[in-house]
Design an enzyme around this catalytic site. Structure first.
Site, PDB file in Angstrom:
ATOM      1  N   GLU A 198      38.682  13.897 -52.253  1.00  0.00           N
ATOM      2  CA  GLU A 198      39.439  13.490 -50.910  1.00  0.00           C
ATOM      3  C   GLU A 198      38.358  14.136 -49.769  1.00  0.00           C
ATOM      4  OE1 GLU A 198      40.990  14.099 -53.636  1.00  0.00           O
ATOM      5  OE2 GLU A 198      42.127  12.700 -54.191  1.00  0.00           O
ATOM      6  N   PHE A 204      57.796  14.976 -57.542  1.00  0.00           N
ATOM      7  CA  PHE A 204      56.132  14.916 -57.994  1.00  0.00           C
ATOM      8  C   PHE A 204      55.265  14.963 -56.790  1.00  0.00           C
ATOM      9  CE2 PHE A 204      52.598  13.755 -60.741  1.00  0.00           C
ATOM     10  CZ  PHE A 204      52.737  14.675 -60.622  1.00  0.00           C
ATOM     11  N   GLN A 205      54.237  15.582 -56.647  1.00  0.00           N
ATOM     12  CA  GLN A 205      53.475  15.578 -55.721  1.00  0.00           C
ATOM     13  C   GLN A 205      54.048  15.333 -54.577  1.00  0.00           C
ATOM     14  OE1 GLN A 205      50.996  12.611 -57.662  1.00  0.00           O
ATOM     15  NE2 GLN A 205      49.502  14.509 -58.629  1.00  0.00           N
ATOM     16  N   LYS A 241      55.620   5.667 -50.874  1.00  0.00           N
ATOM     17  CA  LYS A 241      55.863   4.718 -51.676  1.00  0.00           C
ATOM     18  C   LYS A 241      57.002   3.353 -51.363  1.00  0.00           C
ATOM     19  CE  LYS A 241      54.593   4.051 -56.618  1.00  0.00           C
ATOM     20  NZ  LYS A 241      54.347   3.893 -57.976  1.00  0.00           N
ATOM     21  N   MET A 285      23.160  32.410 -44.667  1.00  0.00           N
ATOM     22  CA  MET A 285      23.133  32.670 -43.325  1.00  0.00           C
ATOM     23  C   MET A 285      24.416  33.833 -43.202  1.00  0.00           C
ATOM     24  SD  MET A 285      22.901  32.738 -39.919  1.00  0.00           S
ATOM     25  CE  MET A 285      22.408  30.489 -39.398  1.00  0.00           C
TER      26      MET A 285
END
Ligand SMILES: Cc1ncc(C[n+]2csc(CCOP(=O)(O)OP(=O)(O)O)c2C)c(N)n1
Ligand SMILES: [Mg+2]
Length: 564
Positions: free
Chosen positions: A50, A112-113, A162, A470
């Site tokens: 993502e 969940f999630q 959802k 760097m």
């Protein structure tokens, strides 16, 4: 007509002109993805992480000036977007991030999630929404797109449970947004504009500092007119590169920590600083105490919060850069500043980059220079973070507007490859060069799969110094060469590319550079070049952190004649 939340989202995206989204799906976002199948007008780019969706949407937005859209599922999908959202926020990139949330009845139950993504992203979004009422969804999308790409652009997140995606309600798309309190002026205050033009007309040693705001408002012509008419030299911030032609006689390069000595000396000697669409970031100003000690300061910015934040300003002008500069140009007198400009030309000559120090070495500056020569500047360059980024900024001549797409404010390693993806999707007819660090590349190189699946003809140049370069440079200069954890073991990047079906070449010697770049350009698809450059090459000039711009570290020796 009744539609599901998912359909309402898709219909709304269509009305906002969205034709591509970057994302990866999961359980909570399944209704939306399932519905996407009914909307083939919206291209879906399936990323492998993502973070890449967010960076790609961000870069897409930068190259198109349209809102970039990324999509993620709830929980880990949403949290994986966080770095990319913060990146877009820091660099004022218009983006809408759509996340799924667990169903409304599960919220607050550690389902969940389930993650509180609006809470998490509150400080790194321009605004965010949790859609608790399906009838509000269309209005929310309308507002989100409006907020993302007006005033100072930035990311807006919409979190959609959802069951909201599945619920059917009446669909009406609002005609306009009505946001009390969200106001902005584009015009700039007439009295302030007058004061500014007077200062410009009277200045003996003026300098323009061009920032990304010039690019965002597409004020290229206006800036050019101002500079040419009043004969004012222009320097830019890192993100202002591409606001003014890199080959223009009045352009003196990037200012700041790794800016040209000439640009920094110009700022430090100026009697007037005209800061346009920039925010006086510490990497650009050095120590603010010693910044432009002899100068009055005019600051033009759309965001009033930027005025006086880091630098005291004599004449603030809040407004859209293009509109304000256009108004200023009407009152600006033709100027000359011959002495001042010849002083700058002398500095530019005396302190030119001595890249050619050892001809037999494979130096990163040479690699970038050759990419410039091969493309003649007709390309979009998307570097990573660190030395590779600075070399890309210093050694490619950005003659085309908005041709450097780089992570500035957040400095996000791993931006390069997904950023290049977004740039190529947004501007498919442009040649896109991803200039990667060997460290940064490994943070998002899984996106090689996306590049192949989506047939994105991106040219990848890995500036492989075998170090987190760097950071190693800082260890060398400020930590007595104690190279703690900056040495990298790297895989064979050409073989990695091959495993994905991308052709590549490894370059170990200087003579191989040009043929490899040619090979990449001649290849119709993606191509990767692994440049094994000098491991301990440093980026100069450098103003050490905390120092003022006048204290240029390791000021390079005057260039030998016929360098490059
Ligand atoms: C995500 C992230 N982690 C850590 C850093 C700190 N950091 C800045 S530059 C740099 C080294 C980058 O190494 P590489 O990608 O090889 O580029 P190089 O400087 O060698 O060109 C690191 C670790 C960062 N900017 N971003
Ligand atoms: Mg490196």
């Amino acid at each position: 007509m009744k539609k599901t939340g998912a359909q309402i989202l898709c219909e709304s995206l269509l009305r906002e002109g969205v034709d591509v989204i970057f994302g990866i799906l999961g359980g909570a976002i399944l209704p939306i993805y399932d519905t996407f199948s009914q909307y083939p007008q919206i291209r879906r780019i399936l990323v492998r992480h993502e973070q890449a969706a967010a960076h790609a949407a961000d870069a897409y937005a930068r190259v198109t000036h349209r809102v970039g859209v990324c999509v993620a599922t709830s929980g880990p999908g949403a949290t994986n977007l966080v770095t990319g959202i913060a990146n877009a926020y820091m660099d004022s990139s218009p983006m809408v991030a759509i996340t799924a949330q667990v169903g409304r009845s599960f919220i607050g139950k550690d389902a969940f999630q389930e993650t509180d993504i609006t809470g998490i992203t509150l400080p790194i979004t321009k605004h965010n929404y949790f859609v608790s009422d399906t009838t509000e969804l269309a209005k929310t999308v309308k507002e989100a797109f409006y907020i993302a790409n007006t005033r100072r652009p930035g990311p807006v997140l919409i979190d959609i449970p959802k069951d909201v995606q599945q619920e059917e309600v009446e669909f009406v798309y609002p005609e306009r947004v009505d946001l009390a309190g969200y106001k902005f002026v584009s015009k700039g205050h007439a009295v302030q504009i007058k004061k500014a033009t007077q200062l410009i007309n009277d200045a003996e040693r003026p300098v323009i500092l061009a920032g990304r705001g010039v690019i965002i408002s597409q004020a290229y012509d206006e800036l050019k007119e101002l500079a040419e008419k009043a004969q004012i030299p222009v320097v830019s911030t890192l993100l202002g590169i591409g606001a003014f032609p890199g080959n223009h006689v009045l352009y003196y390069g990037m200012m700041g920590m790794h800016g040209t000595a000439c640009a920094n000396m110009a700022v430090q000697s100026a009697d007037l600083v005209v800061a346009i669409g920039m925010r006086f970031d510490d990497r650009a100003t050095g120590n603010t105490e010693g910044f432009a000690p002899h100068a009055r300061v005019i600051h033009i910015d759309i965001d009033p919060a930027e005025i006086g934040k880091n630098i005291a300003v004599d004449v603030p002008i809040v407004g859209d850069v293009r509109t304000v500069v256009r108004a200023m140009n009407r009152e600006i007198r033709r100027g000359e500043h011959l002495e001042w400009l010849s002083q700058l030309d002398k500095w530019a000559r005396d302190y030119a980059s001595p890249e050619s120090r050892e001809d037999h070495l494979l130096l990163p500056q040479y690699v970038i220079r050759q990419i410039y020569e091969a493309t003649q500047g007709d390309a979009i360059v998307v570097p990573g973070i660190g030395q590779n980024q600075m070399w890309a900024a210093q050694n490619f001549v950005y003659t085309k507007p908005n041709s450097l797409i780089s992570s500035g404010g957040l400095g996000t390693m791993g931006f390069e490859l997904p950023g290049a993806m977004g740039a190529k999707v947004g501007r498919p007819d442009e040649v896109v060069w991803c200039v990667a660090g060997d460290g940064g590349f490994q943070m998002t190189m899984q996106e090689l799969a996306t590049i192949v699946q989506e047939k994105l003809a991106i040219k990848i140049a890995i500036i492989n110094n075998g170090y987190l370069g760097m950071v190693r440079q800082w260890q060398e200069l400020f930590y007595e060469r104690r190279y703690v954890d900056t040495k990298l073991w790297n895989p064979d990047f050409v073989k990695v590319a091959e495993a994905y079906g991308i052709p590549g070449a490894r370059v170990e010697r200087r003579e191989e550079v040009v043929p490899a770049i040619r090979q990449a350009m001649d290849c119709p698809g993606a191509f990767l070049i692994d440049f094994l450059v000098e491991p301990e090459e440093n980026v100069y000039p450098m103003v050490a952190p905390g120092e003022s711009l006048g204290r240029i570290l390791h000021m390079p020796k005057p260039a030998a004649a016929g360098s490059y």
